[in-house]
Design a protein around this motif. Sequence first.
Motif, mmCIF file in Angstrom:
data_model
loop_
_atom_site.group_PDB
_atom_site.id
_atom_site.type_symbol
_atom_site.label_atom_id
_atom_site.label_comp_id
_atom_site.label_asym_id
_atom_site.label_seq_id
_atom_site.Cartn_x
_atom_site.Cartn_y
_atom_site.Cartn_z
ATOM 1 N N LEU A 28 6.108 1.267 -18.110
ATOM 2 C CA LEU A 28 6.562 0.130 -17.308
ATOM 3 C C LEU A 28 5.751 0.028 -16.025
ATOM 4 O O LEU A 28 5.326 -1.070 -15.628
ATOM 5 C CB LEU A 28 8.050 0.283 -16.988
ATOM 6 N N VAL A 29 5.528 1.171 -15.357
ATOM 7 C CA VAL A 29 4.746 1.163 -14.117
ATOM 8 C C VAL A 29 3.339 0.634 -14.381
ATOM 9 O O VAL A 29 2.792 -0.166 -13.609
ATOM 10 C CB VAL A 29 4.697 2.579 -13.506
ATOM 11 N N ASP A 30 2.741 1.088 -15.485
ATOM 12 C CA ASP A 30 1.389 0.630 -15.820
ATOM 13 C C ASP A 30 1.350 -0.880 -16.025
ATOM 14 O O ASP A 30 0.414 -1.565 -15.584
ATOM 15 C CB ASP A 30 0.903 1.344 -17.087
ATOM 16 N N GLU A 31 2.390 -1.410 -16.695
ATOM 17 C CA GLU A 31 2.468 -2.862 -16.898
ATOM 18 C C GLU A 31 2.577 -3.599 -15.569
ATOM 19 O O GLU A 31 1.937 -4.640 -15.361
ATOM 20 C CB GLU A 31 3.671 -3.179 -17.788
ATOM 21 N N LEU A 32 3.363 -3.054 -14.647
ATOM 22 C CA LEU A 32 3.555 -3.707 -13.349
ATOM 23 C C LEU A 32 2.297 -3.669 -12.504
ATOM 24 O O LEU A 32 1.922 -4.674 -11.882
ATOM 25 C CB LEU A 32 4.719 -3.043 -12.605
ATOM 26 N N VAL A 33 1.604 -2.518 -12.456
ATOM 27 C CA VAL A 33 0.399 -2.452 -11.609
ATOM 28 C C VAL A 33 -0.724 -3.293 -12.198
ATOM 29 O O VAL A 33 -1.543 -3.861 -11.461
ATOM 30 C CB VAL A 33 -0.046 -0.985 -11.390
ATOM 31 N N ASN A 34 -0.770 -3.413 -13.517
ATOM 32 C CA ASN A 34 -1.757 -4.322 -14.107
ATOM 33 C C ASN A 34 -1.444 -5.770 -13.752
ATOM 34 O O ASN A 34 -2.343 -6.573 -13.518
ATOM 35 C CB ASN A 34 -1.804 -4.140 -15.627
ATOM 36 N N GLY A 35 -0.131 -6.102 -13.709
ATOM 37 C CA GLY A 35 0.249 -7.429 -13.246
ATOM 38 C C GLY A 35 -0.140 -7.652 -11.799
ATOM 39 O O GLY A 35 -0.565 -8.752 -11.403
ATOM 40 N N LEU A 36 -0.036 -6.609 -10.988
ATOM 41 C CA LEU A 36 -0.411 -6.721 -9.571
ATOM 42 C C LEU A 36 -1.905 -6.959 -9.403
ATOM 43 O O LEU A 36 -2.322 -7.651 -8.463
ATOM 44 C CB LEU A 36 0.007 -5.450 -8.826
ATOM 45 N N THR A 37 -2.736 -6.411 -10.280
ATOM 46 C CA THR A 37 -4.178 -6.676 -10.161
ATOM 47 C C THR A 37 -4.466 -8.174 -10.302
ATOM 48 O O THR A 37 -5.382 -8.694 -9.661
ATOM 49 C CB THR A 37 -4.975 -5.903 -11.232
ATOM 50 N N VAL A 38 -3.674 -8.856 -11.124
ATOM 51 C CA VAL A 38 -3.866 -10.297 -11.317
ATOM 52 C C VAL A 38 -3.376 -11.080 -10.100
ATOM 53 O O VAL A 38 -4.077 -11.941 -9.563
ATOM 54 C CB VAL A 38 -3.144 -10.778 -12.588
ATOM 55 N N PRO A 84 0.821 -1.233 0.000
ATOM 56 C CA PRO A 84 0.000 0.000 0.000
ATOM 57 C C PRO A 84 0.845 1.269 0.000
ATOM 58 O O PRO A 84 0.560 2.211 -0.750
ATOM 59 C CB PRO A 84 -0.831 -0.139 1.283
ATOM 60 N N ALA A 85 1.895 1.291 0.828
ATOM 61 C CA ALA A 85 2.748 2.481 0.868
ATOM 62 C C ALA A 85 3.448 2.694 -0.476
ATOM 63 O O ALA A 85 3.604 3.837 -0.942
ATOM 64 C CB ALA A 85 3.773 2.342 1.991
ATOM 65 N N ARG A 115 -3.520 5.702 -12.626
ATOM 66 C CA ARG A 115 -4.063 6.128 -11.332
ATOM 67 C C ARG A 115 -5.292 5.299 -10.969
ATOM 68 O O ARG A 115 -5.447 4.869 -9.813
ATOM 69 C CB ARG A 115 -4.430 7.614 -11.377
ATOM 70 N N ASN A 116 -6.171 5.065 -11.926
ATOM 71 C CA ASN A 116 -7.387 4.295 -11.650
ATOM 72 C C ASN A 116 -7.045 2.873 -11.210
ATOM 73 O O ASN A 116 -7.671 2.322 -10.297
ATOM 74 C CB ASN A 116 -8.277 4.261 -12.886
ATOM 75 N N THR A 117 -6.042 2.270 -11.869
ATOM 76 C CA THR A 117 -5.639 0.913 -11.500
ATOM 77 C C THR A 117 -5.048 0.883 -10.092
ATOM 78 O O THR A 117 -5.336 -0.016 -9.293
ATOM 79 C CB THR A 117 -4.610 0.363 -12.505
ATOM 80 N N VAL A 118 -4.213 1.879 -9.766
ATOM 81 C CA VAL A 118 -3.606 1.950 -8.437
ATOM 82 C C VAL A 118 -4.687 2.162 -7.376
ATOM 83 O O VAL A 118 -4.658 1.534 -6.305
ATOM 84 C CB VAL A 118 -2.551 3.073 -8.385
ATOM 85 N N ASP A 119 -5.654 3.056 -7.655
ATOM 86 C CA ASP A 119 -6.750 3.286 -6.693
ATOM 87 C C ASP A 119 -7.522 1.993 -6.433
ATOM 88 O O ASP A 119 -7.884 1.687 -5.293
ATOM 89 C CB ASP A 119 -7.691 4.370 -7.225
ATOM 90 N N TRP A 120 -7.762 1.224 -7.490
ATOM 91 C CA TRP A 120 -8.481 -0.053 -7.317
ATOM 92 C C TRP A 120 -7.691 -1.004 -6.431
ATOM 93 O O TRP A 120 -8.238 -1.646 -5.530
ATOM 94 C CB TRP A 120 -8.727 -0.690 -8.685
ATOM 95 N N LEU A 121 -6.383 -1.093 -6.669
ATOM 96 C CA LEU A 121 -5.544 -1.969 -5.849
ATOM 97 C C LEU A 121 -5.561 -1.533 -4.390
ATOM 98 O O LEU A 121 -5.642 -2.367 -3.473
ATOM 99 C CB LEU A 121 -4.104 -1.956 -6.378
ATOM 100 N N LEU A 122 -5.491 -0.238 -4.149
ATOM 101 C CA LEU A 122 -5.505 0.252 -2.772
ATOM 102 C C LEU A 122 -6.821 -0.087 -2.083
ATOM 103 O O LEU A 122 -6.835 -0.482 -0.904
ATOM 104 C CB LEU A 122 -5.262 1.760 -2.751
ATOM 105 N N ARG A 123 -7.926 0.047 -2.794
ATOM 106 C CA ARG A 123 -9.225 -0.297 -2.200
ATOM 107 C C ARG A 123 -9.293 -1.779 -1.850
ATOM 108 O O ARG A 123 -9.795 -2.163 -0.786
ATOM 109 C CB ARG A 123 -10.364 0.077 -3.167
ATOM 110 N N VAL A 124 -8.772 -2.627 -2.746
ATOM 111 C CA VAL A 124 -8.774 -4.071 -2.478
ATOM 112 C C VAL A 124 -7.921 -4.398 -1.257
ATOM 113 O O VAL A 124 -8.343 -5.153 -0.371
ATOM 114 C CB VAL A 124 -8.262 -4.845 -3.716
#
Length: 544
Positions: free
Chosen positions: A468-478, A450-451, A517-526
Amino acid sequence: MPGSVFTFYSFKGGVGRSFTLANIAVLLARWGNRVLCLDWDLEAPGLGDYFRPRLAAAPTSGVVDLVDDFREGRFEPSAHAVRLTGLGALDFVAAGREDPDYVGQLQKIDWEELYVDGFGDYLERCREHWTAHYDFVLIDSRTGISDIGGICTAHLPDHLVAVYTANLQSVRGAVDVARRADVARNRLPFDRPRLSVVPVLSRFDNREEYDRSETWRKMCVDETAHLYRNWLDQAVTVDAMSRHLTMPYVSYWTFGEQLPVLAEETPSADQIGFALETVAAVVAHRLDRTDLLARNRDAYVAAVRDSRREFGRELRVSIPRSAQSVANELVVQLERRGVKVVKSLSGDRSLLERPEDEAKHLCLIVDGKVSRWQSAEVELFFHQTLGQDRRVIPVLTPGTHPNTFPAHVGTLRYLRLSSSHGPAEVARDLVDQLKGFTPLVEPEEEIKLPALLREALVARLRPARWDLVDELVNGLTVTVGAGDDVRTNELAVDLAVAIKPRPPNGNGYQAVPEETRNTVDWLLRVLESRARTTTKPNHRKDLG
């Protein structure tokens, strides 16, 4: 894994086909492979002349005797192979016995009639036998267009090495036969993938008349470009690959049947052995990993040359002079666990003078910062080992921070020495890594996702870095959704490196893109939702 069959074909004779095959066979065997060579140029056999000094006696049977075996109901494909001396596991099947009766034996063969009688099925059984007992089967094919050529170019091979010279008849003839072979394979009653064709420009002299040679090279590339489509990495250009697949003209080696790879054991770039090593490596890789060849030819060759190599030591420990005491204790602990270790002190010039490394892996003790010497040591290790299963494992002393490391070290997974995690514990973790257990970081260094995600929201990066960051956070959603903690932590390590602040270098730094940003916000909520869920049972217990 079953072996692979490579047919070496040329439309015309005199292009160096047998020369190329014989030398590549020696290299493959020297690199630890089991290799079988078959001289299927039955009307003008000559492959055996390259191997004659290594034959204990003249062959008494060969390829034509497979026909007699078939007619008489025998299945003994190994009976016609002879082992060459002093070249590793290299076997040779001649065209036939070397006596006046050979020509008559050959002239009696009606290949079309043989196939009607079932010889194709018999050859298929031979092929299965050869690929079960050898890593590579190399076939020297007859030139031109013929029934024998069809067997070699369509029926038997997995891959076709088309050797040609810089003239239109040679290159277009080779391309046409490759096309015919692909069509013929579609009619075979055997399961075969599409034929992969490796065009090799042979006896090419670009040392004189450079402009004229480059004009002909471009013509050859244009004529053969479509042959690369089903195996060349899309990031590699045909022109670049063609240059790797070029055999230079060296007049010294045109006299007689010679094996320069035996004389040029560590060839320089201007020697023919260098080009032969490159083509042999393409064969050994089975046409794979051409992106590595484009980046680093030496590493590409080393990846197959050293794949069966046994190292004298398992680990080299690079020791800065400021940390000798703790490093020596770490070495003692590693040796107690059965690890064969060799030490290197920063400034040891002999390290750069050794052509090969005596240890499989490198442990880098980092005390405060990576010294210039250690940085050079790591770069040398990467250069020698790119593409191989060899590791660099940094071990950090207390107070050492990886965000100060150079890029080629800062992205590596590391271990850390501390008051509660001394040389004995780090030695244990090192052994786990060498055995394939690879913790990303020490538990005390585990990244708080989260931090880290909140840091990403306020970062300012260049567009390519945001990709690259976008690719990584999309991988994190999975991985977060699947509950894969190991892979999540691995991606988090990569994300921490990707968003690490870098010194400004002009304009172009941007805030987080909206989609990211939207992907990161979703991950933080989860993550926040899961955190609330896991704290509720303890809360109820306290109330009770």
